[in-house]
Design an enzyme around this catalytic site. Structure first.
Site, PDB file in Angstrom:
ATOM      1  N   TYR A  61      15.970  13.683  38.854  1.00  0.00           N
ATOM      2  CA  TYR A  61      16.012  13.629  37.493  1.00  0.00           C
ATOM      3  C   TYR A  61      16.451  14.940  36.945  1.00  0.00           C
ATOM      4  CZ  TYR A  61      13.433   9.109  36.961  1.00  0.00           C
ATOM      5  OH  TYR A  61      12.915   7.998  37.227  1.00  0.00           O
ATOM      6  N   LEU A 232      11.178   0.555  26.452  1.00  0.00           N
ATOM      7  CA  LEU A 232      11.567   0.532  24.960  1.00  0.00           C
ATOM      8  C   LEU A 232      13.005  -0.082  24.807  1.00  0.00           C
ATOM      9  CD1 LEU A 232      10.162   4.095  24.081  1.00  0.00           C
ATOM     10  CD2 LEU A 232       9.405   2.074  23.191  1.00  0.00           C
ATOM     11  N   ALA A 233      13.600  -0.543  26.001  1.00  0.00           N
ATOM     12  CA  ALA A 233      14.925  -1.038  25.792  1.00  0.00           C
ATOM     13  C   ALA A 233      16.032  -0.114  25.279  1.00  0.00           C
ATOM     14  CB  ALA A 233      14.765  -2.337  25.292  1.00  0.00           C
ATOM     15  N   GLU A 243      24.702  -2.407  16.102  1.00  0.00           N
ATOM     16  CA  GLU A 243      26.026  -3.019  15.545  1.00  0.00           C
ATOM     17  C   GLU A 243      26.640  -3.887  16.569  1.00  0.00           C
ATOM     18  OE1 GLU A 243      24.801   0.149  13.838  1.00  0.00           O
ATOM     19  OE2 GLU A 243      26.808   0.648  14.633  1.00  0.00           O
TER      20      GLU A 243
HETATM   21  N1  LIG Z   1      12.534   3.784  38.957  1.00  0.00           N
HETATM   22  C1  LIG Z   1      13.659   3.759  38.644  1.00  0.00           C
HETATM   23  O1  LIG Z   1      14.794   3.286  39.052  1.00  0.00           O
HETATM   24  C2  LIG Z   1      13.899   4.317  37.248  1.00  0.00           C
HETATM   25  C3  LIG Z   1      15.100   4.065  36.481  1.00  0.00           C
HETATM   26  C4  LIG Z   1      15.257   4.606  35.121  1.00  0.00           C
HETATM   27  C5  LIG Z   1      14.125   5.355  34.542  1.00  0.00           C
HETATM   28  N2  LIG Z   1      12.582   5.281  35.193  1.00  0.00           N
HETATM   29  C6  LIG Z   1      11.696   6.059  34.575  1.00  0.00           C
HETATM   30  O2  LIG Z   1      11.158   5.327  33.338  1.00  0.00           O
HETATM   31  C7  LIG Z   1      11.353   6.174  32.368  1.00  0.00           C
HETATM   32  C8  LIG Z   1      11.939   5.300  31.094  1.00  0.00           C
HETATM   33  O3  LIG Z   1      13.114   4.789  31.309  1.00  0.00           O
HETATM   34  P1  LIG Z   1      14.253   5.023  30.272  1.00  0.00           P
HETATM   35  O4  LIG Z   1      14.336   6.138  29.605  1.00  0.00           O
HETATM   36  O5  LIG Z   1      15.419   4.088  30.686  1.00  0.00           O
HETATM   37  O6  LIG Z   1      13.391   3.872  29.248  1.00  0.00           O
HETATM   38  P2  LIG Z   1      13.091   3.595  27.612  1.00  0.00           P
HETATM   39  O7  LIG Z   1      11.827   4.147  27.390  1.00  0.00           O
HETATM   40  O8  LIG Z   1      13.409   2.268  27.695  1.00  0.00           O
HETATM   41  O9  LIG Z   1      14.125   4.482  26.762  1.00  0.00           O
HETATM   42  C9  LIG Z   1      14.161   5.682  26.399  1.00  0.00           C
HETATM   43  C10 LIG Z   1      15.632   6.183  26.130  1.00  0.00           C
HETATM   44  O10 LIG Z   1      15.920   5.291  24.720  1.00  0.00           O
HETATM   45  C11 LIG Z   1      16.027   6.277  23.729  1.00  0.00           C
HETATM   46  N3  LIG Z   1      15.667   5.599  22.488  1.00  0.00           N
HETATM   47  C12 LIG Z   1      14.347   4.998  22.521  1.00  0.00           C
HETATM   48  N4  LIG Z   1      14.110   4.625  21.143  1.00  0.00           N
HETATM   49  C13 LIG Z   1      15.307   5.131  20.475  1.00  0.00           C
HETATM   50  C14 LIG Z   1      15.648   4.833  19.029  1.00  0.00           C
HETATM   51  N5  LIG Z   1      14.803   4.254  18.200  1.00  0.00           N
HETATM   52  N6  LIG Z   1      16.944   5.280  18.730  1.00  0.00           N
HETATM   53  C15 LIG Z   1      17.826   6.190  19.670  1.00  0.00           C
HETATM   54  N7  LIG Z   1      17.415   6.189  21.104  1.00  0.00           N
HETATM   55  C16 LIG Z   1      16.317   5.550  21.374  1.00  0.00           C
HETATM   56  C17 LIG Z   1      15.408   7.477  24.009  1.00  0.00           C
HETATM   57  O11 LIG Z   1      16.126   8.684  23.509  1.00  0.00           O
HETATM   58  P3  LIG Z   1      15.057   9.701  22.724  1.00  0.00           P
HETATM   59  O12 LIG Z   1      14.678  10.624  23.898  1.00  0.00           O
HETATM   60  O13 LIG Z   1      16.193  10.397  21.869  1.00  0.00           O
HETATM   61  O14 LIG Z   1      13.950   9.097  22.257  1.00  0.00           O
HETATM   62  C18 LIG Z   1      15.540   7.558  25.657  1.00  0.00           C
HETATM   63  O15 LIG Z   1      16.965   8.025  25.970  1.00  0.00           O
HETATM   64  C19 LIG Z   1      12.098   7.430  32.678  1.00  0.00           C
HETATM   65  O16 LIG Z   1      11.906   8.695  31.983  1.00  0.00           O
HETATM   66  C20 LIG Z   1      11.726   7.444  34.172  1.00  0.00           C
HETATM   67  O17 LIG Z   1      10.566   8.010  34.430  1.00  0.00           O
HETATM   68  C21 LIG Z   1      12.775   4.790  36.584  1.00  0.00           C
END
Ligand SMILES: NC(=O)c1ccc[n+]([C@@H]2O[C@H](COP(=O)([O-])OP(=O)(O)OC[C@H]3O[C@@H](n4cnc5c(N)ncnc54)[C@H](OP(=O)(O)O)[C@@H]3O)[C@@H](O)[C@H]2O)c1
Length: 325
Positions: A61, A232-233, A243
């Site tokens: 990361y 959180l998609a 949009e």
């Molecule tokens: N095992 C794997 O292969 C793998 C792969 C990917 C991730 N992960 C782990 O899973 C965690 C979560 O994954 P993720 O980040 O993909 O998932 P997530 O929690 O679905 O999405 C978070 C992302 O979405 C953005 N976001 C959320 N709500 C928003 C909104 N209302 N408006 C604009 N942007 C918004 C956040 O930006 P902001 O920060 O600006 O809120 C952040 O970039 C990672 O931190 C990591 O630890 C694991």
């Protein structure tokens, strides 16, 4: 309340995990900035304030900067280490001038990678270490050797996997003396293959489903903690601009907003609550680094407990864009 698989193994953890991939600035090797430290500190404070005690990292990361910035927080608050569960991942290697992007579960990669993680975090041990993505060249006996060395040196307490099928887990487990404790997969209201696989058994509509049957069942039966990345998609249902998204996403975002208003909670709590209502006791790994959005997740467990079966299916139908068969 149902006991979480990690709790059953004596790993005291929170219902939601804080994913640290968003911390540490950008993905380049540019040095960390003062702002990166401030953002990380505020996000981690927000997570702790809503009772989150488990933190998910990976050595890749932000090219190690997520762990470095987290290590600085631990340095400032030495009391914190014993109050939290630290998880990280190894096994992905980035492309460089000579080599392609690849996976590497060799002992010679796993062990120094863990040393790097411990050094960046400034800690003596990891509570959980995950193998990040399946390595086609993996050899379970070699993984077992690496794990045994790490455990006996006191560097890692428990091991798990990420993005793996039940067969891959069984293949690795066969050589291990201790049980794998986690499988982390992409699971969300937007990414529905994990549900579709079960619903569309023996149906033409299920041809394109990309989720091997039996993962959820295997993890539940073996007390392996399922963790959801991407829960959180990326904010699609909770305020992100959509949009350009298809109609089912727009419709679901509107539905999530409506349910949140009716239940006097946040859209984030509804989205996570939908995931947490599943009997597999999925642990969402939230990836936001915005303190406001972290706080908006606080009510997720209550939202899951208050969600009716009909509301759960209404959200599912909306997101898949067609009623269940
Ligand atoms: N095992 C794997 O292969 C793998 C792969 C990917 C991730 N992960 C782990 O899973 C965690 C979560 O994954 P993720 O980040 O993909 O998932 P997530 O929690 O679905 O999405 C978070 C992302 O979405 C953005 N976001 C959320 N709500 C928003 C909104 N209302 N408006 C604009 N942007 C918004 C956040 O930006 P902001 O920060 O600006 O809120 C952040 O970039 C990672 O931190 C990591 O630890 C694991």
């Amino acid at each position: 309340m149902r006991i979480m698989p990690l709790e059953k193994r004596g790993i005291s953890n929170s219902r939601i995990v804080f994913g640290c991939m968003g911390l540490g600035g950008d993905w380049t090797s540019a040095p960390l900035t003062k702002e990166d430290y401030i953002v990380a500190e505020k996000a981690v404070e927000a997570a702790l304030s809503i009772g989150i005690t488990m933190f998910d990292h990976a050595d890749i990361y932000k090219r190690g900067k997520s762990e470095t910035v987290f290590g600085e927080i631990l340095k400032k608050r030495p009391d914190l280490r014993d109050q939290i569960i630290l998880q990280s991942k190894v096994g992905i290697r980035f492309q460089d001038d000579v080599n392609p992007q690849r996976f590497d579960f060799s002992k010679n990669h796993i062990i120094p990678s863990v040393d790097g993680i411990l050094s960046r975090l400034g800690v003596e041990h990891l509570d959980v270490l995950l193998l990040h993505r399946p390595d086609p060249l993996m050899e379970p006996e070699e993984i077992a050797e690496a794990f045994n060395l790490l455990r006996s040196a006191g560097k890692v307490r428990h091991f798990g996997v990420s993005n793996m099928t039940a067969a891959q887990m069984r293949f690795i487990q066969n050589s291990l003396p201790e049980p794998l404790v986690v499988n982390q997969l992409e699971l969300s209201l937007a990414r529905l293959d994990w549900i579709e696989q079960g619903i569309l058994v023996n149906q033409k509509a299920g041809i394109d489903v990309n989720f091997e049957g039996g993962i959820l069942e295997h993890c539940q039966m073996a007390d392996i903690q399922l963790q959801a990345w991407g829960p959180l998609a990326k904010g699609k249902f909770s305020g992100r601009a959509i949009e350009d998204e298809p109609e089912n996403i727009k419709h679901t975002a509107a539905l999530v907003q409506k349910l949140a208003a009716q239940k006097e909670t946040t859209p984030e709590a509804i989205v996570l609550g939908w995931l947490m209502k599943h009997p597999a006791r999925i642990q969402p790994v939230i990836g936001t680094s915005s303190p406001e959005r972290v706080l908006a997740c606080q009510d997720a467990l209550r939202a899951s407990e208050n969600m009716t079966r009909e509301e759960w299916y209404t959200l599912l139908e909306s997101s898949r864009g067609v009623r269940v068969p």
